[in-house]
Design a protein around this motif. Structure first.
Motif, short mmCIF file in Angstrom:
data_model
loop_
_atom_site.label_atom_id
_atom_site.label_comp_id
_atom_site.label_asym_id
_atom_site.label_seq_id
_atom_site.Cartn_x
_atom_site.Cartn_y
_atom_site.Cartn_z
N ARG A 83 -7.88 0.92 1.64
CA ARG A 83 -8.13 1.65 2.89
C ARG A 83 -8.94 0.84 3.90
NH1 ARG A 83 -7.99 7.56 3.77
NH2 ARG A 83 -9.03 7.89 5.75
N PHE A 84 -9.91 0.06 3.40
CA PHE A 84 -10.81 -0.64 4.32
C PHE A 84 -10.51 -2.14 4.42
CE2 PHE A 84 -12.94 3.11 2.57
CZ PHE A 84 -13.10 3.84 3.74
N LEU A 85 -9.35 -2.53 3.91
CA LEU A 85 -8.92 -3.93 4.08
C LEU A 85 -7.94 -3.98 5.25
CD1 LEU A 85 -8.37 -4.99 0.34
CD2 LEU A 85 -10.27 -5.60 1.85
N PRO A 86 -7.93 -5.09 6.00
CA PRO A 86 -7.10 -5.12 7.20
C PRO A 86 -5.61 -5.14 6.89
CG PRO A 86 -8.20 -7.23 6.85
CD PRO A 86 -8.75 -6.30 5.82
N GLY A 87 -4.84 -4.64 7.86
CA GLY A 87 -3.40 -4.52 7.70
C GLY A 87 -2.72 -5.84 7.38
N TRP A 88 -3.22 -6.96 7.93
CA TRP A 88 -2.49 -8.22 7.73
C TRP A 88 -2.60 -8.76 6.30
CZ3 TRP A 88 -6.82 -7.98 10.97
CH2 TRP A 88 -7.94 -8.70 10.56
N VAL A 89 -3.47 -8.16 5.46
CA VAL A 89 -3.45 -8.56 4.05
C VAL A 89 -2.84 -7.45 3.19
CG1 VAL A 89 -5.45 -10.09 4.28
CG2 VAL A 89 -5.80 -7.75 3.47
N GLY A 90 -2.32 -6.41 3.86
CA GLY A 90 -1.70 -5.33 3.10
C GLY A 90 -2.58 -4.10 2.97
N GLY A 91 -3.73 -4.13 3.65
CA GLY A 91 -4.62 -2.97 3.62
C GLY A 91 -4.25 -1.96 4.69
N GLN A 92 -5.09 -0.95 4.85
CA GLN A 92 -4.76 0.13 5.79
C GLN A 92 -5.63 0.18 7.03
OE1 GLN A 92 -4.38 1.66 1.82
NE2 GLN A 92 -4.48 3.62 2.85
N LEU A 135 -12.51 -12.55 3.59
CA LEU A 135 -12.30 -12.08 4.97
C LEU A 135 -13.21 -12.84 5.93
CD1 LEU A 135 -12.02 -8.25 4.23
CD2 LEU A 135 -10.16 -9.81 4.85
N LEU A 136 -14.46 -13.07 5.49
CA LEU A 136 -15.43 -13.71 6.39
C LEU A 136 -15.19 -15.21 6.55
CD1 LEU A 136 -18.68 -11.83 5.39
CD2 LEU A 136 -17.56 -11.81 7.61
N SER A 137 -14.30 -15.77 5.72
CA SER A 137 -13.98 -17.19 5.91
C SER A 137 -13.14 -17.35 7.19
CB SER A 137 -13.19 -17.72 4.71
OG SER A 137 -11.87 -17.17 4.73
N PHE A 138 -12.57 -16.24 7.67
CA PHE A 138 -11.71 -16.24 8.87
C PHE A 138 -10.54 -17.20 8.72
CE2 PHE A 138 -15.60 -14.32 10.47
CZ PHE A 138 -15.09 -13.20 11.10
N ASP A 139 -10.18 -17.52 7.48
CA ASP A 139 -9.01 -18.35 7.21
C ASP A 139 -7.87 -17.37 6.91
OD1 ASP A 139 -6.99 -19.80 6.01
OD2 ASP A 139 -8.34 -21.10 4.87
N PHE A 140 -7.06 -17.08 7.95
CA PHE A 140 -6.09 -15.99 7.82
C PHE A 140 -5.00 -16.31 6.80
CE2 PHE A 140 -8.16 -15.32 11.87
CZ PHE A 140 -8.53 -14.00 11.76
N ALA A 141 -4.65 -17.61 6.71
CA ALA A 141 -3.61 -17.98 5.73
C ALA A 141 -4.14 -17.73 4.31
CB ALA A 141 -3.23 -19.44 5.91
N ALA A 142 -5.40 -18.12 4.07
CA ALA A 142 -5.98 -17.91 2.73
C ALA A 142 -6.14 -16.42 2.45
CB ALA A 142 -7.33 -18.62 2.64
N GLN A 143 -6.52 -15.67 3.47
CA GLN A 143 -6.66 -14.22 3.28
C GLN A 143 -5.36 -13.63 2.77
OE1 GLN A 143 -7.89 -12.60 7.03
NE2 GLN A 143 -9.92 -13.52 6.93
N ARG A 144 -4.26 -14.04 3.45
CA ARG A 144 -2.96 -13.48 3.05
C ARG A 144 -2.57 -13.97 1.66
NH1 ARG A 144 -1.30 -13.02 8.60
NH2 ARG A 144 -0.77 -15.21 8.73
N ARG A 145 -2.79 -15.27 1.42
CA ARG A 145 -2.40 -15.86 0.14
C ARG A 145 -3.11 -15.15 -1.03
NH1 ARG A 145 -2.74 -20.85 1.87
NH2 ARG A 145 -4.95 -21.06 1.45
N ILE A 146 -4.40 -14.88 -0.85
CA ILE A 146 -5.18 -14.37 -1.99
C ILE A 146 -5.14 -12.84 -2.05
CG2 ILE A 146 -7.49 -14.33 -3.03
CD1 ILE A 146 -7.99 -17.00 -1.42
N LEU A 147 -5.25 -12.21 -0.88
CA LEU A 147 -5.43 -10.75 -0.91
C LEU A 147 -4.13 -9.95 -0.89
CD1 LEU A 147 -8.59 -10.39 1.37
CD2 LEU A 147 -8.47 -10.19 -1.11
N ARG A 148 -3.06 -10.55 -0.32
CA ARG A 148 -1.80 -9.78 -0.24
C ARG A 148 -1.29 -9.35 -1.62
NH1 ARG A 148 1.84 -8.39 3.36
NH2 ARG A 148 1.33 -8.74 5.53
N PRO A 149 -1.23 -10.29 -2.59
CA PRO A 149 -0.73 -9.87 -3.91
C PRO A 149 -1.62 -8.79 -4.54
CG PRO A 149 -0.95 -12.27 -3.78
CD PRO A 149 -1.54 -11.73 -2.53
N LEU A 150 -2.94 -8.88 -4.27
CA LEU A 150 -3.84 -7.86 -4.82
C LEU A 150 -3.55 -6.50 -4.20
CD1 LEU A 150 -7.40 -9.45 -5.06
CD2 LEU A 150 -5.59 -9.34 -6.76
#
Ligand SMILES: Cc1cc2nc3c(=O)[nH]c(=O)nc-3n(C[C@H](O)[C@H](O)[C@H](O)COP(=O)(O)OP(=O)(O)OC[C@H]3O[C@@H](n4cnc5c(N)ncnc54)[C@H](O)[C@@H]3O)c2cc1C
Length: 427
Positions: A83-92, A135-150
């Motif tokens: 719920r509190f993760l951003p949409g671009w990593v698959g959150g809401q 999220l705070l690394s502001f590395d959007f590619a890494a955010q997607r790579r690591i958090l999307r599958p989760l």
């Protein structure tokens, strides 16, 4: 009737309405959307309470871990872990909502969970703490790579949580305080190898560390091994060499397991480094600055429940008209309200301020502890029974004074940037 007469009549009516509203004695805390969120979290927490109590009272550590896993599954299915993760990593969480409401929804989330059980709030909140460095690394590619599958796994109802690992057996406060950090004896290190790093060392008291799918681990680069070289890595917990050494048998928040982890020559690919090398300390501080007010919110959520119990106890014993008790209750309600206002202010400030976040944490957790201690004094033996909710909350609240930096360390954080910066302007 002349203009003056009309004006007087209108004034009387408005005053009447104003007074009627005041007699109602309620000032809605939130907008309709946030009120709905609070009610949804309350519903989830109420249903979780029997399991929380079972983990606290009866279960062995192994049973407690299974209960925690089941609660995480329920939370994942209900959307509370995305719920509190951003949409671009698959959150809401949408960017617009984040901009409009900031961190207030997250505060409501942990506060309402903690009103039932600070342990439940830590169990679910530690997942967001673990994701925060990414999220705070502001590395959007890494955010997607690591958090999307989760997020995909969480949405399928799997308890695919994150955990956050800074504490080591030889370095607790020292990794929360830049002065202590200079002499910290860091035992978890990262060695550069082809394609990535090899991690070695031990982390302890990691909330959800035994359940996590990914843990953000902070390690000093070899050969210098200083806090200045600290670098953050997202470690998939099924990597060979990751070992859960044990789950701690702690006094409170027993539904939220805290684990010791051992990293025995664990290979982490370069693409799982979080932020640049040597940015670990800054990412850690930013994470804690964001998160510390939520610890204050958890403590106050539990204190609110204790206040309700205390007031109900005073009413049952005919003490609500006793002037001595009125003094005592007023003092507790006032300190609760002041501490909560500070916590709300700390989560409103963007970006979070070290001083304000630390103050919110130590003021709120100390206030909550004073409230629960005082109410236990009133209630006497009744509150000491294991069947008493106040007894469980007393043990749970006590831990909030220790984690995310002991309150001593949080008081020192007020001076972390030299003189406290513009503190008077921030209120
Ligand atoms: C329930 C729970 C959950 C936790 N979850 C996590 C987690 O998810 N991830 C994680 O990394 N860690 C976690 N921790 C660890 C927690 O953050 C540490 O316990 C905390 O930072 C304190 O470290 P320590 O216990 O080693 O105490 P120490 O650093 O050994 O401190 C001992 C005492 O000395 C005092 N002290 C130390 N230095 C100073 C100083 N310079 N000035 C004044 N006083 C000082 C401290 O205030 C404390 O009273 C958790 C702990 C608990 C209890």
């Amino acid at each position: 009737m002349g203009a003056e007469g009309w004006s007087a009549r209108l004034g009387e009516r408005l005053f009447e309405r104003f007074e009627r509203a005041r007699e109602g004695g309620r000032a809605p805390r939130y907008s309709a959307a946030l009120q709905r969120l609070a009610e949804q979290v309350q519903g989830f927490a109420r249903e979780a309470e029997p399991l929380v109590v079972a983990a606290d009272e009866e279960a062995s550590l192994a049973q407690g871990v299974e209960i925690a896993r089941e609660l995480l599954r329920r939370a994942a299915r209900a959307g509370w872990l995305t719920r509190f993760l951003p949409g671009w990593v698959g959150g809401q969480a949408g960017v617009a909502a984040l901009q409009q409401r900031g961190r207030l929804p997250m505060l409501i989330f942990v506060e309402e969970l903690a009103a039932v059980s600070p342990g439940l709030a830590t169990l679910l909140g530690a997942h967001y703490l673990g994701a925060m460095p990414i999220l705070l690394s502001f590395d959007f590619a890494a955010q997607r790579r690591i958090l999307r599958p989760l997020c995909a796994a969480l949405q399928a109802g799997e308890p695919a949580i994150c955990a956050f690992a800074i504490t080591e057996p030889e370095a607790g406060s020292d990794v929360e305080d830049p002065v202590g950090g200079k002499r910290a004896r860091l035992g978890t290190t990262a060695r550069r190898v082809a394609g990535g790093y090899v991690l070695k060392g031990r982390k302890c008291f990691i909330s959800g560390g035994n359940l996590a799918r990914v843990t953000t681990v902070f390690a000093a680069l070899e050969p210098e091994k200083s806090l200045r070289s600290w670098t953050c890595f997202a470690v998939p917990m099924d990597t060979p060499g990751v070992e859960v050494v044990r789950v701690e048998d702690k006094m409170g928040q027993r539904v939220s397991p805290a684990a010791e982890l051992y990293f025995d020559e664990v290979f982490v690919p370069e693409s799982y480094r979080v932020g640049p090398e040597r940015e670990g300390w800054r990412i850690n501080r930013a994470t804690l600055d964001l998160s510390r007010p939520f610890v204050g919110g958890m403590a106050l959520g539990a204190a609110r429940t204790v206040l309700h119990e205390g007031v109900a106890w005073a009413a049952k014993n005919g003490l609500m008209h006793d002037r001595f008790f009125q003094h005592e209750i007023a003092r507790l309600l006032g300190s609760y309200a002041a501490a909560r206002a500070l916590v709300v202010r700390a989560v409103e400030v963007v970006p979070p301020m070290t001083e304000l976040s630390a103050m919110a944490k130590f003021v709120a957790t100390d206030t909550a502890m004073r409230i629960v201690s005082q109410i236990m004094d009133w209630m006497g033996v009744e509150a000491t029974l294991r069947s008493s909710r106040v007894e469980r909350l007393y043990r749970d609240i006590r831990l909030t004074q220790i984690y995310e930096g002991t309150n001593e360390i949080n008081r020192l954080a007020v001076f972390e940037h030299g003189q406290p910066r513009s503190w008077a302007d921030s209120f």
